[in-house]
Design a protein around this motif. Structure first.
Motif, PDB file in Angstrom:
ATOM      1  N   PHE A 110       0.850  -1.194   0.000  1.00  0.00           N
ATOM      2  CA  PHE A 110       0.000   0.000   0.000  1.00  0.00           C
ATOM      3  C   PHE A 110       0.884   1.241   0.000  1.00  0.00           C
ATOM      4  O   PHE A 110       1.237   1.760   1.061  1.00  0.00           O
ATOM      5  N   PRO A 111       1.283   1.732  -1.159  1.00  0.00           N
ATOM      6  CA  PRO A 111       2.256   2.828  -1.235  1.00  0.00           C
ATOM      7  C   PRO A 111       1.774   4.067  -0.477  1.00  0.00           C
ATOM      8  O   PRO A 111       0.643   4.522  -0.683  1.00  0.00           O
ATOM      9  N   GLN A 112       2.631   4.579   0.370  1.00  0.00           N
ATOM     10  CA  GLN A 112       2.318   5.796   1.123  1.00  0.00           C
ATOM     11  C   GLN A 112       3.545   6.196   1.932  1.00  0.00           C
ATOM     12  O   GLN A 112       4.365   5.359   2.285  1.00  0.00           O
ATOM     13  N   GLN A 232       0.182   2.580  11.957  1.00  0.00           N
ATOM     14  CA  GLN A 232      -0.187   2.398  10.544  1.00  0.00           C
ATOM     15  C   GLN A 232       0.637   1.251   9.939  1.00  0.00           C
ATOM     16  O   GLN A 232       0.090   0.383   9.250  1.00  0.00           O
ATOM     17  N   ARG A 235      -0.717  -1.980  11.099  1.00  0.00           N
ATOM     18  CA  ARG A 235      -1.955  -2.354  10.388  1.00  0.00           C
ATOM     19  C   ARG A 235      -1.640  -2.892   8.996  1.00  0.00           C
ATOM     20  O   ARG A 235      -2.244  -3.860   8.540  1.00  0.00           O
ATOM     21  N   ILE A 236      -0.682  -2.245   8.337  1.00  0.00           N
ATOM     22  CA  ILE A 236      -0.303  -2.705   6.994  1.00  0.00           C
ATOM     23  C   ILE A 236       0.277  -4.117   7.075  1.00  0.00           C
ATOM     24  O   ILE A 236      -0.070  -4.996   6.285  1.00  0.00           O
ATOM     25  N   ARG A 239      -2.099  -7.174   7.336  1.00  0.00           N
ATOM     26  CA  ARG A 239      -2.771  -7.682   6.133  1.00  0.00           C
ATOM     27  C   ARG A 239      -2.075  -8.941   5.622  1.00  0.00           C
ATOM     28  O   ARG A 239      -2.604  -9.623   4.741  1.00  0.00           O
TER      29      ARG A 239
ATOM     30  N   GLU B  52     -10.983   2.484   8.404  1.00  0.00           N
ATOM     31  CA  GLU B  52      -9.700   1.813   8.636  1.00  0.00           C
ATOM     32  C   GLU B  52      -9.111   1.305   7.326  1.00  0.00           C
ATOM     33  O   GLU B  52      -7.912   1.443   7.068  1.00  0.00           O
ATOM     34  N   GLY B  53      -9.970   0.746   6.485  1.00  0.00           N
ATOM     35  CA  GLY B  53      -9.492   0.183   5.223  1.00  0.00           C
ATOM     36  C   GLY B  53      -8.956   1.245   4.269  1.00  0.00           C
ATOM     37  O   GLY B  53      -7.855   1.114   3.725  1.00  0.00           O
ATOM     38  N   THR B  55      -7.976   4.360   4.940  1.00  0.00           N
ATOM     39  CA  THR B  55      -6.805   5.076   5.437  1.00  0.00           C
ATOM     40  C   THR B  55      -5.568   4.190   5.501  1.00  0.00           C
ATOM     41  O   THR B  55      -4.451   4.683   5.368  1.00  0.00           O
ATOM     42  N   THR B  56      -5.762   2.881   5.670  1.00  0.00           N
ATOM     43  CA  THR B  56      -4.615   1.981   5.749  1.00  0.00           C
ATOM     44  C   THR B  56      -4.161   1.521   4.366  1.00  0.00           C
ATOM     45  O   THR B  56      -2.967   1.537   4.058  1.00  0.00           O
ATOM     46  N   GLU B  57      -5.110   1.128   3.550  1.00  0.00           N
ATOM     47  CA  GLU B  57      -4.758   0.475   2.278  1.00  0.00           C
ATOM     48  C   GLU B  57      -4.516   1.492   1.160  1.00  0.00           C
ATOM     49  O   GLU B  57      -3.951   1.148   0.131  1.00  0.00           O
ATOM     50  N   VAL B  58      -4.971   2.718   1.362  1.00  0.00           N
ATOM     51  CA  VAL B  58      -4.656   3.782   0.401  1.00  0.00           C
ATOM     52  C   VAL B  58      -3.854   4.884   1.102  1.00  0.00           C
ATOM     53  O   VAL B  58      -2.799   5.283   0.628  1.00  0.00           O
ATOM     54  N   GLY B  59      -4.324   5.343   2.226  1.00  0.00           N
ATOM     55  CA  GLY B  59      -3.618   6.435   2.920  1.00  0.00           C
ATOM     56  C   GLY B  59      -3.942   7.779   2.281  1.00  0.00           C
ATOM     57  O   GLY B  59      -5.061   8.003   1.824  1.00  0.00           O
TER      58      GLY B  59
END
Lengths: 462, 462
Positions: A110-112, A232, A235-236, A239, B52-53, B55-59
């Motif tokens: 999840f790029p960030q 964060q 959380r990543i 997955r 949560e999804g 903000t975590t998986e995309v941000g």
């Protein structure tokens, strides 16, 4: 010195009885109204003035840098203007580390970007960054249990949740990840290490702080994520997919530079009675302006010393020590001890835990000076300060003195929010509560008035 | 449509009386137990799961960027998995601005770094920075009063202290500095402009946000200082010496890129009854992960729509609008209005003010639907929500619909801490209070259940 102490055991009760009676100053005891001094200090403006001035006119002042040198020049000028004696900068050499660029990009899944800061003495990545897969450890013990070589080419991430306490006692246990985690990861072949900041806030502000690598272990890039960013990343990771990041840290060791201790004195009437050292540290981490850590400490001890000075020449010389280079290795405290351990020190105390109210006082005094601690405790009680049972250990800059047998008093500050701010960009003037700051000055003034004027000998605790 | 409304004025009382009685669904009214739906929603997990999804998986997901495109793909997948119908991404073109480097160094009289962030559409400095002297203005009016050309080569600094309010109403007055201050300074010849962040926190987190320059005015570098940094700069200025800084901002306009609105539906039984649009925005500013602004809004409206869907086919089609590119110019809201204004809309509502509890409900309904507002207000009262007297205006993405005559309901959220987080790095998941988030879902579920099933005609408010 101990002999003198044995010569006047009965003076302790005498001193209590006369503390509030105006008598001519003698070589033994400047008789002063401690309660009146203490209560007047509840309207103190000087500690704020020093804190505001240092944080505004110097700002961040990382040890060994030109900014810290400006802080010393500022300090000498300020302490001189306040009327203290023997004001000087005692320089010493140190090896200096400075921050560079610092970024972390999650590349997959999840790029960030995530926010972090390099730990003091961190190694550097290439300027274009270091790519690697994260290996997650719940705590330092788990990292220590990883097999040798298992981290080769990987970036370790150690998470752990420090708990908020009034006395800050969690810092010992949770700070270990910062202090020794990087060396542990390096020894196991890791390419880098990330830790959850050692702190209690939920802002995007990573907590800086020093780490170290033993001889023979090459420093690796080491950084602390802000707490929201550490969670964060957790959380990543949860997955279940491999997490790849690009870490860029470009700090540098710039070699030997100057730091120094700034010293000022209130000369006492009885040189044989020993010095009372009141300390803080002048340097700060570089992310904030070091208001809570430790401009307020410098303001508190100087304001208290000035109040005692203005009440009349004390029996003991009060020495103000604004130490340099505390954050990065207590270099100032060591330099002071090396230079001055031969002088007679009666007592040392340090303010280096923010500026929230003092709630407890701890002592380490020789039996011959038991009455001094009783008078100090009595003078502090109206400020809401209880007597603790823990022996005083001093702040970092005076710990060597205390360990060598010099008596100490710890005025323990409420640390409930200290680790929200500690070593972060958020350590700025706006965080200082002027009312609590004044309570600190009152406590220090009362303590210092009693100790500097105590007729008792205060000898070694050994 | 209005004619139908006139045909059944007496149905309003009928609907109230039968709302809790199980009857077969009709073309007019799906009879459902609104109170039971509302109370079940107080245990909602879906709004959190979406927040949560996303903000975590995309941000972070700045409008027009690849990150926002990933957010749309995520949204389509999520809304499809939740069982909604007609899920699609409706793309549109936009002109896109992206952030670059951003630093500010005070060069004199007190060298130190200050923290800031470029405003959206800010011009760029040279990569090596722009040096200039600060000219201080206490507020926008003072800047507006500066004579033409008086700022030539200077960097304006406008300070002003937004006040914390429950309804966030200070944003209108104080946001003006951000919206029009840069254009004003540019017109007067300034080389750049700094503003105090439009916010209420005391962290080193600047607040981003958009600004704009009219045709013919060349954009100048424009940035917001964090509030502690703005106050630091004020303190430095108060010393009375000229203050010289080096400002480096390297944002870029990257040309035309794609954004889009993600839409999903709960098909109703009576297409003639009009659509109920429930909106949020999917894009975020780039400094945080857009949890409060506005992942929670998307979670709230989708969770409420799913609960109403699961209670049985509603009379009216519910259309979920997760709008794109709200932050940078309400481009998604405009694109939706342009594409869909010809369809019959019964009502629109948007959640875009965080996720703290709903405390007030405002309506803008035609007189013929007065009973609908009464039933909504009754259903919300047990959640601690009072009826306001202000006409509903909608969130930004539905404001054009409401202005065109579509009825609206505003579920007003407590904004006391909203501007601590708004557009900052601190807008992250940890700031969301799950209990208050669920109260939002309960309020939206109750409102939506009543409105989507109301037997009354809800016609134009014009």
């Amino acid at each position: 010195m101990r002999r003198t102490g044995r010569m006047m055991p009965n003076l302790t009760h005498f001193a209590v009885a006369t503390a509030l009676i105006a008598l001519p100053a003698t070589a033994f005891a400047q008789t002063i109204d401690v309660a009146a001094l203490r209560d007047a200090a509840l309207k103190d403006e000087l500690a704020w003035d020093i804190t505001e001035g240092l944080t505004t006119e110097v700002g961040p002042r990382l040890a060994g840098t030109e900014a810290e040198a400006r802080a010393r020049a500022w300090a000498v000028k300020k302490l001189t203007a306040l009327g203290f004696s023997n004001v000087r900068d005692e320089p010493f050499d140190m090896k200096t580390w400075v921050r560079g660029a610092e970024t972390l990009e999650v590349l997959a899944p999840f790029p960030q970007p995530l926010r972090l800061t390099a730990l003091g003495n961190s190694g550097a990545t290439p300027a274009t960054g270091l790519e690697g897969e994260i290996v997650y450890f719940t705590d330092l013990a788990a990292l220590q249990a990883a097999s040798e070589g298992s981290l080769k080419g990987k970036i370790a991430f150690v998470s752990h949740a420090m708990t908020r306490t009034q006395d800050g006692s969690q810092y010992g246990a949770y700070g270990a990840v910062r202090r020794s985690g990087p060396a542990t990861a390096a020894a196991k072949g890791a390419a880098g290490i990330l830790i959850r900041s050692v702190g209690t806030d939920y802002h995007r502000n990573p907590h800086a702080g020093g780490t170290g690598f033993p001889d023979g272990v090459k420093p690796i890039p080491a950084a602390a994520l802000s707490i929201p960013d550490a969670e964060q990343l957790e959380r990543i990771l949860k997955r279940g997919q491999p997490v790849k990041v690009r870490l860029t840290l470009t700090p540098r060791q710039i070699g030997t530079t100057k730091s120094g201790n700034v010293i000022a004195e209130v000369p006492g009437s009885d040189p044989a009675a020993g010095l009372v050292v009141v300390a803080c540290h002048l340097d700060s981490w570089d992310l904030g302006t070091g208001a809570f850590d430790d401009a307020t400490g410098c303001g508190i001890v100087a304001a208290a010393a000035k109040r005692v000075m203005e009440a009349g020449t004390p029996r003991r010389t009060i020495r103000i020590l604004w130490a340099g280079a505390e954050e990065v290795g207590i270099f100032g405290g060591k330099a002071y001890f090396d230079a001055h351990q031969g002088e007679k020190h009666a007592l040392a105390a340090e303010s280096d835990f923010g500026a929230d109210r003092v709630w407890r006082v701890d002592f380490k005094l020789p039996d011959s000076a038991k009455a001094v601690s009783e008078r100090v405790a009595s003078a502090l009680a109206p400020l809401g300060i209880a007597r603790g049972r823990t022996p005083a250990g001093g702040g970092a800059d005076i710990a060597a003195l205390i360990a060598s047998g010099v008596a100490g008093i710890d005025l323990q500050q409420d640390g409930t929010r200290y680790f929200d701010l500690h070593h972060t960009p958020d350590d700025t003037l706006d965080k200082v509560d002027p009312v609590q700051l004044r309570q600190n000055v009152a406590a220090w003034t009362a303590m210092l008035a009693v100790v500097a004027n105590a007729p008792e000998e205060i000898g070694s605790t050994k």
